[in-house]
Design a protein around this motif. Structure first.
Motif, short mmCIF file in Angstrom:
data_model
loop_
_atom_site.label_atom_id
_atom_site.label_comp_id
_atom_site.label_asym_id
_atom_site.label_seq_id
_atom_site.Cartn_x
_atom_site.Cartn_y
_atom_site.Cartn_z
N ILE A 88 9.87 -11.20 0.74
CA ILE A 88 9.27 -9.41 0.55
C ILE A 88 8.60 -9.02 0.00
N SER A 89 9.05 -9.11 -1.10
CA SER A 89 7.73 -8.39 -2.16
C SER A 89 5.87 -9.01 -2.02
N SER A 90 5.87 -9.71 -2.09
CA SER A 90 4.29 -10.63 -2.10
C SER A 90 4.01 -9.34 -0.21
N LEU A 91 4.69 -8.90 0.91
CA LEU A 91 4.00 -8.64 1.96
C LEU A 91 4.38 -6.95 1.80
N LYS A 92 4.74 -6.11 1.25
CA LYS A 92 4.93 -5.35 0.85
C LYS A 92 3.79 -4.07 0.76
N PRO A 93 3.09 -4.30 0.24
CA PRO A 93 1.66 -4.18 -0.29
C PRO A 93 0.91 -3.81 1.30
N TYR A 94 1.28 -5.03 1.45
CA TYR A 94 0.36 -5.34 3.10
C TYR A 94 0.78 -3.56 4.45
N ILE A 95 2.18 -3.99 4.06
CA ILE A 95 2.55 -3.38 4.99
C ILE A 95 2.44 -2.13 4.62
N ASP A 96 2.80 -1.60 3.27
CA ASP A 96 2.71 -0.12 2.94
C ASP A 96 1.03 0.25 3.19
N THR A 97 0.44 -0.36 2.90
CA THR A 97 -0.99 0.78 3.03
C THR A 97 -1.72 -0.29 4.33
N THR A 98 -0.67 -0.39 5.79
CA THR A 98 -1.68 -1.29 6.82
C THR A 98 -1.07 -0.16 7.41
N PHE A 99 0.51 0.27 7.43
CA PHE A 99 1.96 1.07 8.49
C PHE A 99 2.18 1.84 7.85
N PRO A 100 2.19 2.69 6.94
CA PRO A 100 2.54 3.24 5.97
C PRO A 100 3.20 4.15 6.28
N GLN A 101 3.69 4.74 7.87
CA GLN A 101 4.60 5.72 9.03
C GLN A 101 5.43 4.46 9.19
N THR A 102 5.06 3.74 9.30
CA THR A 102 6.34 2.38 10.49
C THR A 102 8.00 2.29 9.13
#
Length: 227
Positions: A88-102
């Motif tokens: 989870i932790s490796s992907l979360k920064p990418y998710i937060d940056t790409t889809f911040p409102q999701t």
């Protein structure tokens, strides 16, 4: 003898890698349903490419499913766990940056997860409704040399295509680190109806360093629905 083996290995790699050539698509024309992406930050370029491909789309929910590497917690499936795992932790920064409102929901699965538990989880995720993207955070074959890894990865890919759920669940780290996450992802896709698989990338740590050292391999794949 050594040089003959190296020549044969290079030919083998060329044949296999031509079949695993990255997609030339820069975006997906139809709605993405799900994807598979590594969590090993050695291949952060593959992770970035995966999320860049998805960036033109918008989702109400993103669900990440991955291995519970340390087998922590009392349950087979941990929802939104209060402990850290690189899946989870490796992907979360990418998710937060790409889809911040999701809205993000995460699940970590122990290796002992059953086929029935995977099926129930797939239905639970489907019940979220809206535009939902499911991501399986998976690294594939571990601790093999490149030649062995490529053979195992081709076998795993064939089982993905043929939906051999029970067989996938018996696989160990010679093939992938979370059979349960893969099976849940595939079951979720099948609940959605017909889907197309696009292999964005395939790589192996040995191809970036020492082909004879213990390696880890990686797929980046997106499944998208039919309009």
């Amino acid at each position: 003898m050594k040089y003959s083996f190296i020549i044969l290995l290079l030919i083998y790699l060329g044949i296999v890698m031509s079949r695993f050539a990255p997609s030339t698509q820069t975006s997906i024309p139809t709605s993405p349903l799900a994807g598979i992406v590594p969590h090993h930050l050695l291949v952060s370029d593959i992770i970035q490419g995966f999320f860049s491909t998805l960036q033109p789309h918008r989702f109400d929910n993103i669900v990440v499913i991955g291995p519970n590497h340390a087998e922590l917690g009392p349950t087979t499936i941990a929802k939104n766990p209060d402990f850290d795992d690189q899946a989870i932790s490796s992907l979360k920064p990418y998710i937060d940056t790409t889809f911040p409102q999701t809205r993000l929901t995460t699940y970590l699965l122990k290796h002992s997860v059953s086929l029935a538990e995977c099926a129930r989880l797939a239905k639970e995720i489907k019940s979220l409704g809206g535009e939902t993207l499911v991501i399986a955070s998976i690294d594939f074959s571990h601790y093999l040399n490149v030649e062995q890894a490529l053979q195992n990865d081709r076998l795993t890919l064939s089982k993905i295509k043929s939906r051999e759920y029970a067989s996938i669940l018996t696989m160990n780290s010679d093939y992938l680190d979370s059979p349960g996450a893969l099976v849940t992802l595939l079951q979720y896709i099948d609940l959605q109806g017909e889907a197309t698989m696009d292999i964005l990338s395939y790589d192996n740590s040995g191809l970036r360093a020492n082909a004879y050292a213990p390696t880890t391999s990686y797929y980046s794949i997106i499944f998208y629905g039919q309009n």
